[in-house]
Design a protein around this motif. Structure first.
Motif, mmCIF file in Angstrom:
data_model
loop_
_atom_site.group_PDB
_atom_site.id
_atom_site.type_symbol
_atom_site.label_atom_id
_atom_site.label_comp_id
_atom_site.label_asym_id
_atom_site.label_seq_id
_atom_site.Cartn_x
_atom_site.Cartn_y
_atom_site.Cartn_z
ATOM 1 N N ARG B 75 0.840 -1.207 0.000
ATOM 2 C CA ARG B 75 0.000 0.000 0.000
ATOM 3 C C ARG B 75 0.876 1.259 0.000
ATOM 4 N N ASP B 76 1.912 1.247 0.839
ATOM 5 C CA ASP B 76 2.767 2.438 0.925
ATOM 6 C C ASP B 76 3.481 2.695 -0.404
ATOM 7 N N TYR B 78 2.457 1.771 -3.314
ATOM 8 C CA TYR B 78 1.414 2.206 -4.256
ATOM 9 C C TYR B 78 1.099 3.687 -4.050
ATOM 10 N N HIS B 79 0.935 4.073 -2.802
ATOM 11 C CA HIS B 79 0.620 5.475 -2.500
ATOM 12 C C HIS B 79 1.778 6.397 -2.854
ATOM 13 N N ARG B 80 3.008 5.900 -2.680
ATOM 14 C CA ARG B 80 4.175 6.718 -3.080
ATOM 15 C C ARG B 80 4.129 6.984 -4.584
ATOM 16 N N ARG B 81 3.781 5.943 -5.326
ATOM 17 C CA ARG B 81 3.679 6.127 -6.783
ATOM 18 C C ARG B 81 2.598 7.156 -7.112
ATOM 19 N N GLN B 82 1.470 7.046 -6.457
ATOM 20 C CA GLN B 82 0.380 7.995 -6.725
ATOM 21 C C GLN B 82 0.790 9.426 -6.383
ATOM 22 N N GLN B 147 8.178 -2.869 -12.040
ATOM 23 C CA GLN B 147 9.464 -3.568 -11.877
ATOM 24 C C GLN B 147 9.795 -3.772 -10.397
ATOM 25 N N SER B 148 9.552 -2.739 -9.607
ATOM 26 C CA SER B 148 9.913 -2.833 -8.190
ATOM 27 C C SER B 148 9.039 -3.832 -7.442
ATOM 28 N N GLN B 149 7.835 -4.055 -7.942
ATOM 29 C CA GLN B 149 6.903 -4.922 -7.218
ATOM 30 C C GLN B 149 6.797 -6.317 -7.825
ATOM 31 N N GLU B 150 7.466 -6.500 -8.970
ATOM 32 C CA GLU B 150 7.277 -7.713 -9.760
ATOM 33 C C GLU B 150 7.347 -8.995 -8.944
#
Lengths: 377, 310
Positions: B75-76, B78-82, B147-150
């Motif tokens: 979640r963190d 994901y939120h950083r990306r947003q 890529q970072s989450q793959e």
């Protein structure tokens, strides 16, 4: 003088031609260079009574020779909106009436006035009830107040499609019932929400007991809002837990009450919407506005001495035809110097509810931007 | 043969039922995606009355909330990306305002026609370049996140993806409602729906149609705050190729202003900017536009022309 009227009078009009003229025009006659007020009837004198600060509040209409047609032309800038009455004098009796030739009236707690829309003014579409807008709902609650001695009725506006699973911003409105009745607040909230210009929000509409006391910078009123109303709403409604999502709004003395509450409880309400605030103050000596303003001036002087940061984003608006424009203009640099983000609007209108109604789109959508850019239903 | 239909807003003129009934897809259940409705996701009573067949709501909004609550690291990230995307959008907006102002100033210029026309064309090219660059930067941010989450995607997210893919594969069609376009697009991406949707008949309306187009363009000519400059916000899933859907165009755009219409059309060309109003329906079968009802195309001349089927 208005050209249409000038043409009529040049032709030595009789009763019949005057009646035709009255039936075929809307009054007052509005043109880019001014507004002509017209009264038709037997009288000893007819006076225009208005509330434009800076002009004589009572002005004689001139009787057209040999007729019962009275007229007066005012140079009124484009986009102006003013309210007025006629003072018709006959046999030493004065009667204040709305303009019989003008169907537009505005209501306030003291009755009706006629409305003059100068060239260019249009009532904004979003202020009119729209059956296409999803309606919010209203419910009444009662709060026992220790600070204000007894129960207080508060009306809640819940936005259309209200869901307890969502969290909402909060708007607390002073003189809430008057805003509903005289400024079409329900239609405005429904429309702005439906148009996505503001987010769905919960609105608490409060009404004073002794208005001139409670709204004059009274600490007990501030405590009622901050220590009784807000905790009650937080406990019973899904509100966002963030001062930036809470706003106090009011007009005239209601604006003083809003500022006073935010100042006495900084950090609770980070947004203020202040309309034609009665922000009277005195730098030295007396203020000259009468004893009703004494507590307001005491509060405003204390506030001006030590403003702090009661809120961080403030929408301030005032009509240029009201005497309070001086106090409102004076307030703005003080707020800005104390790190508050202020949007100040001067408008060609007076101290009245329709002026305050017309500011709501700009004020609310600036303080609470809606999801307009992101939502396509 | 796979059909894809984009519709106008369904609030006052609901056509999804009749469009669905005209598709040759049997009477099996349809999947619905109403993530754009956010907390109202899955409130389907109204829609079901029109669809008149079993529905399976994919609950992307609520599934995502569940995944986020169970996987705080994900979640963190994901939120950083947003947050990064939001900041990028803010910076893009700063440049966009100047690019538009330059073009508008040149549009007001009078004098030597050829010189001015050249400068106007150059200003428009600069604007289009800015939009393209912005989209590329968004692509990089998405790619870096993927890529970072793959190798560390949460197991429950993978399980949801699998379940959703199964539901979509078993459905006779997928209906995608409008609402919050960014949120909808993000949920479609999160649950990896692009591939599954390509294989099924799809009916999408308003923000649903936008999310499936190639480019998400946010637009409003008369917002209560700000200048009303259309902005590129992301790349869509690309199921509707070559068309830029404009829901509520009549309310949101000054369609009578031929200069604005022309600029809009030229800025986003070669995509065909198409209005989506009440009653609009555009249907493609295997990427060929076979039916067009009540849709208008914004043209380079500034006029609106009916969209015609091939």
């Amino acid at each position: 003088m208005n050209q249409l009227l000038e043409d009529l009078l040049r032709g030595s009009p009789n009763d019949e031609s005057i009646k035709r003229f009255l039936e075929s025009n809307t009054f007052p006659l509005s043109a880019p260079d001014g507004v002509t007020f017209v009264y038709y009837g037997d009288a000893d004198a007819v006076l225009l009574q208005h509330w434009i600060f800076g002009l004589p509040s009572s002005q004689d209409l001139e009787r057209a020779s040999g007729t019962d047609l009275w007229h007066l032309t005012l140079e009124l800038p484009a986009d102006s909106r003013i309210e007025y009455k006629f003072d018709v004098v006959k046999d030493d009796v004065n009667e204040w009436i709305t303009d019989p030739l003008n169907p537009l009236t505005a209501e306030d707690p003291f009755g009706h006035n006629s409305v003059c829309r100068a060239h260019g003014y249009r009532r904004p579409g979003w202020t009119e009830p729209d059956s296409g807008s999803r309606p919010g709902s209203m419910e009444a609650i009662s709060i026992d107040s220790r600070y204000l001695d007894g129960p207080r009725q508060v009306t809640l506006y819940l936005p259309a499609r209200f869901r307890r699973s969502r969290q909402y911003p909060l708007l607390v409105v002073h003189d809430g019932e008057d805003f509903l009745r005289f400024a079409d607040l329900k239609a405005v909230l429904d429309n702005l929400t439906d148009r996505l210009e503001i987010p769905p929000m919960i609105v608490a509409l409060t009404q004073p007991g002794d208005r001139l006391k409670e709204y004059a910078g009274d600490p007990d009123h501030a405590s009622f809002i901050a220590r009784e109303l807000l905790p009650h709403l937080n406990a019973t409604l899904p509100l966002e837990n963030d001062a930036k999502r809470r706003c106090l709004m009011g007009a005239s003395f209601g604006a003083v009450a809003s500022l006073s509450t935010a100042w006495r409880y900084p950090g609770l309400f980070d947004r203020l919407l202040l309309l034609s605030g009665s922000f009277a103050f005195s730098d030295i000596g007396t203020h000259g506005r009468g004893p009703v303003f004494d507590p307001v001036v005491r509060f405003m002087n204390a506030f001006r001495k030590s403003p702090g940061t009661p809120a961080r984003k403030l929408y301030v608006a005032c009509g240029v035809y009201e005497s309070l424009i001086y106090e409102n203009r004076s307030l703005v640099p003080l707020l800005q110097a104390n790190h508050m983000d202020v949007r100040f609007r001067e408008v060609r209108d007076g101290h009245n509810w329709e002026n305050w109604r017309d500011r709501l789109q700009d004020g609310l959508s600036w303080l609470f931007p809606g999801p307009l850019w992101m939502v396509y239903e | 043969m796979i059909s894809r239909t984009m519709l106008g807003p369904q609030r006052t003129v609901t056509t999804v039922g009749s469009v669905l009934s005209r598709l040759d897809i049997g009477s099996g259940p349809v999947c619905t995606i109403t993530a754009g409705w956010q907390e109202r996701e899955g409130e389907l009573e109204e829609l079901q009355r029109h669809v008149n067949r079993p529905t399976r709501e994919l609950s992307l909004y609520h599934r995502a909330e569940e995944v986020f609550s169970r996987n705080p690291d994900f979640r963190d990230a994901y939120h950083r990306r947003q947050k990064t995307l939001k900041e990028l959008q803010r910076l893009y907006r700063r440049r966009l305002a100047h690019a538009i102002a330059a073009l508008e100033e040149l549009m007001r210029e009078r004098g030597n026609d050829m010189l001015i026309q050249n400068e106007r064309r150059a200003a428009l090219r600069a604007l289009r370049t800015l939009d393209r660059q912005h989209l590329r930067r968004i692509d990089h941010i998405h790619a870096a996140f993927v890529q970072s989450q793959e190798t560390m995607l949460p197991a429950d997210l993978m399980a949801h993806r699998k379940e959703i893919a199964g539901l979509v594969a078993d459905s006779s069609a997928v209906l995608i409602a409008g609402g919050h376009v960014e949120l909808l697009l993000n949920r479609l991406r999160l649950f990896d729906l692009a591939t599954g949707l390509k294989a099924r008949p799809v009916i999408a309306w308003s923000a649903g149609a936008m999310a499936l187009s190639e480019r998400i363009v946010l637009f409003h000519d008369n917002p209560p705050q700000g200048a009303g400059i259309a902005e590129v916000a992301d790349r869509g899933l690309g199921l509707f190729s070559g068309v830029l859907p404009l829901p509520h165009a009549g309310k949101r755009l000054r369609l009578h202003d031929s200069e604005r219409v022309s600029l809009f059309a030229r800025r986003f060309a070669p995509a065909r900017c198409s209005t989506l109003e009440d009653g609009t329906a555009l249907t493609w079968i295997d990427d060929r536009l076979t039916d067009a009802v009540s849709a208008f195309r914004l043209t380079r001349s500034g006029a609106l022309r009916p969209v015609k089927a091939a």
